[in-house]
Write a protein that holds these residues in place. Structure first.
Motif, PDB file in Angstrom:
ATOM      1  N   PHE A  25     -14.617   7.548  -6.234  1.00  0.00           N
ATOM      2  CA  PHE A  25     -13.763   6.505  -6.793  1.00  0.00           C
ATOM      3  C   PHE A  25     -14.465   5.914  -8.005  1.00  0.00           C
ATOM      4  O   PHE A  25     -15.572   5.402  -7.900  1.00  0.00           O
ATOM      5  CB  PHE A  25     -13.501   5.422  -5.751  1.00  0.00           C
ATOM      6  N   LEU A  26     -13.851   6.028  -9.180  1.00  0.00           N
ATOM      7  CA  LEU A  26     -14.474   5.629 -10.450  1.00  0.00           C
ATOM      8  C   LEU A  26     -15.824   6.313 -10.612  1.00  0.00           C
ATOM      9  O   LEU A  26     -16.783   5.734 -11.105  1.00  0.00           O
ATOM     10  CB  LEU A  26     -14.619   4.108 -10.533  1.00  0.00           C
ATOM     11  N   GLY A  27     -15.880   7.568 -10.161  1.00  0.00           N
ATOM     12  CA  GLY A  27     -17.077   8.376 -10.328  1.00  0.00           C
ATOM     13  C   GLY A  27     -18.148   8.186  -9.278  1.00  0.00           C
ATOM     14  O   GLY A  27     -19.202   8.830  -9.356  1.00  0.00           O
ATOM     15  N   ARG A  28     -17.912   7.331  -8.288  1.00  0.00           N
ATOM     16  CA  ARG A  28     -18.933   7.070  -7.275  1.00  0.00           C
ATOM     17  C   ARG A  28     -18.421   7.460  -5.899  1.00  0.00           C
ATOM     18  O   ARG A  28     -17.254   7.282  -5.570  1.00  0.00           O
ATOM     19  CB  ARG A  28     -19.325   5.594  -7.298  1.00  0.00           C
ATOM     20  N   TRP A  29     -19.332   7.992  -5.083  1.00  0.00           N
ATOM     21  CA  TRP A  29     -19.013   8.432  -3.729  1.00  0.00           C
ATOM     22  C   TRP A  29     -18.846   7.212  -2.833  1.00  0.00           C
ATOM     23  O   TRP A  29     -19.768   6.419  -2.670  1.00  0.00           O
ATOM     24  CB  TRP A  29     -20.124   9.344  -3.230  1.00  0.00           C
ATOM     25  N   ILE A  30     -17.652   7.062  -2.225  1.00  0.00           N
ATOM     26  CA  ILE A  30     -17.400   5.986  -1.283  1.00  0.00           C
ATOM     27  C   ILE A  30     -17.738   6.509   0.114  1.00  0.00           C
ATOM     28  O   ILE A  30     -16.993   7.294   0.689  1.00  0.00           O
ATOM     29  CB  ILE A  30     -15.933   5.511  -1.352  1.00  0.00           C
ATOM     30  N   LYS A  31     -18.861   6.057   0.661  1.00  0.00           N
ATOM     31  CA  LYS A  31     -19.386   6.611   1.906  1.00  0.00           C
ATOM     32  C   LYS A  31     -18.913   5.871   3.148  1.00  0.00           C
ATOM     33  O   LYS A  31     -19.013   6.397   4.257  1.00  0.00           O
ATOM     34  CB  LYS A  31     -20.913   6.589   1.883  1.00  0.00           C
ATOM     35  N   HIS A  32     -18.449   4.621   2.980  1.00  0.00           N
ATOM     36  CA  HIS A  32     -18.138   3.793   4.134  1.00  0.00           C
ATOM     37  C   HIS A  32     -16.652   3.475   4.196  1.00  0.00           C
ATOM     38  O   HIS A  32     -15.859   3.932   3.376  1.00  0.00           O
ATOM     39  CB  HIS A  32     -18.956   2.489   4.074  1.00  0.00           C
ATOM     40  N   GLY A  33     -16.276   2.657   5.179  1.00  0.00           N
ATOM     41  CA  GLY A  33     -14.903   2.177   5.279  1.00  0.00           C
ATOM     42  C   GLY A  33     -13.884   3.237   5.649  1.00  0.00           C
ATOM     43  O   GLY A  33     -12.701   3.085   5.352  1.00  0.00           O
ATOM     44  N   GLY A  34     -14.312   4.314   6.295  1.00  0.00           N
ATOM     45  CA  GLY A  34     -13.372   5.352   6.688  1.00  0.00           C
ATOM     46  C   GLY A  34     -13.073   6.374   5.615  1.00  0.00           C
ATOM     47  O   GLY A  34     -12.229   7.245   5.795  1.00  0.00           O
ATOM     48  N   PHE A  35     -13.768   6.287   4.468  1.00  0.00           N
ATOM     49  CA  PHE A  35     -13.528   7.230   3.374  1.00  0.00           C
ATOM     50  C   PHE A  35     -14.251   8.558   3.582  1.00  0.00           C
ATOM     51  O   PHE A  35     -13.961   9.530   2.903  1.00  0.00           O
ATOM     52  CB  PHE A  35     -13.977   6.624   2.047  1.00  0.00           C
ATOM     53  N   TYR A  36     -15.224   8.589   4.476  1.00  0.00           N
ATOM     54  CA  TYR A  36     -15.988   9.814   4.701  1.00  0.00           C
ATOM     55  C   TYR A  36     -16.282   9.920   6.190  1.00  0.00           C
ATOM     56  O   TYR A  36     -16.595   8.917   6.820  1.00  0.00           O
ATOM     57  CB  TYR A  36     -17.290   9.783   3.892  1.00  0.00           C
ATOM     58  N   PRO A  37     -16.089  11.102   6.788  1.00  0.00           N
ATOM     59  CA  PRO A  37     -15.908  12.412   6.146  1.00  0.00           C
ATOM     60  C   PRO A  37     -14.470  12.780   5.777  1.00  0.00           C
ATOM     61  O   PRO A  37     -14.261  13.805   5.149  1.00  0.00           O
ATOM     62  CB  PRO A  37     -16.453  13.374   7.181  1.00  0.00           C
ATOM     63  N   ASP A  38     -13.468  11.996   6.158  1.00  0.00           N
ATOM     64  CA  ASP A  38     -12.092  12.230   5.723  1.00  0.00           C
ATOM     65  C   ASP A  38     -11.703  13.703   5.861  1.00  0.00           C
ATOM     66  O   ASP A  38     -11.334  14.362   4.876  1.00  0.00           O
ATOM     67  CB  ASP A  38     -11.942  11.774   4.269  1.00  0.00           C
TER      68      ASP A  38
END
Length: 269
Positions: free
Chosen positions: A116-129
């Motif tokens: 998101f905007l070039g950065r890996w969103i690791k938390h909040g249910g975004f990963y491992p998706d």
């Protein structure tokens, strides 16, 4: 003639900013199918330069176009990708090693690394998706050929069979700019509204509404309460995104439209 081992299916429309990166990550595949819908940029030219077989068809919706691309594949295995996704090098190696062994599993989920905007969103249910993207085209225990479900948004593969999850990441270049993020949210919210209106169920139950608004505000979807300052701080800390502007915007993405909306305020049947 020998049947190809792996076919890649991609749908496109004006994806010149993304398609080269995607195709570069699947050059090991035996067949690449790109189904384009009237691109006016260099998408088709770029796709052909990566030896893809390009078809031009009218837009059928996400599910319809993806199913059309799948039907053109001839490989034993099909890898369905979006034009803004790419296989990580480790995932490329794992797929290349796995498929020749004729694994007993009929389909594989890929862990998606959302940027998101070039950065890996690791938390909040975004990963491992996890997304089911790699599957056998024909298998004895498939009641039906695997296809994307007929829905206008959040399309998923429907299949009967055994699935496993691969170890490495599918990289998703979701929203490189705020402009693309806002445009996407506007378009997908309209599609989600239409989907719920068509189903005749324009909201969840009152207990679900109360739970999402008052008990777990960090996961409220489709309501203004999730965006109140007093709840936003709790939400960001809980999701591991406190004091990060890109994280704050990503939380709004997740809370609003990642898996649909809770109510249809502003949507008219």
């Amino acid at each position: 003639m020998t049947t190809p081992m792996l076919s890649v299916a991609i749908i496109t429309k004006n994806e010149e900013a993304n398609i080269a990166r995607t195709l570069a990550s699947v050059q090991f595949a035996d067949e690449i199918i790109v189904l384009d819908s009237a691109s006016t940029d260099r998408t088709v030219e770029i796709a052909k330069s990566y030896n893809a077989r390009v078809y031009d068809e009218p837009w059928k919706g996400f599910s319809g176009s993806k199913n059309s691309a799948i039907e053109k594949c001839t490989g034993t295995w099909i890898l369905s990708l979006d034009a803004d996704e790419e296989l990580s090098p480790d995932l490329q190696r794992q797929i290349r090693t796995l498929l020749p062994t004729n694994p007993p599993t009929d389909a594989f989920y890929l862990k998606r690394r959302n940027l998101f905007l070039g950065r890996w969103i690791k938390h909040g249910g975004f990963y491992p998706d996890p997304k089911l993207r790699l599957f056998r085209r024909k298998a004895a225990n498939f009641a039906h050929a695997p296809r994307f479900q007929d829905r206008p948004v959040h399309e998923t593969i429907a299949f009967d069979g055994e699935a496993s999850t691969l170890d490495y990441d599918l990289i998703h270049h979701a929203y490189p700019t705020l402009e693309t993020y806002i445009e996407h949210m506007d378009r997908y919210s309209s599609l989600a509204c239409g989907l719920l209106v068509a189903s005749g169920k324009i909201s969840r139950s009152w207990p679900a509404f109360v739970a999402h608004v008052f008990l777990v505000p960090g996961r409220t979807r489709g309501t203004a309460f999730a965006l109140l300052p007093r709840n936003l701080h709790k939400l960001e800390v809980r999701e591991g995104l406190a004091k990060r502007p890109h994280g704050r915007a990503a939380v709004h993405w997740r809370s609003g439209f990642d898996k649909g909306v809770t109510s249809l305020d502003g949507c008219e049947p």
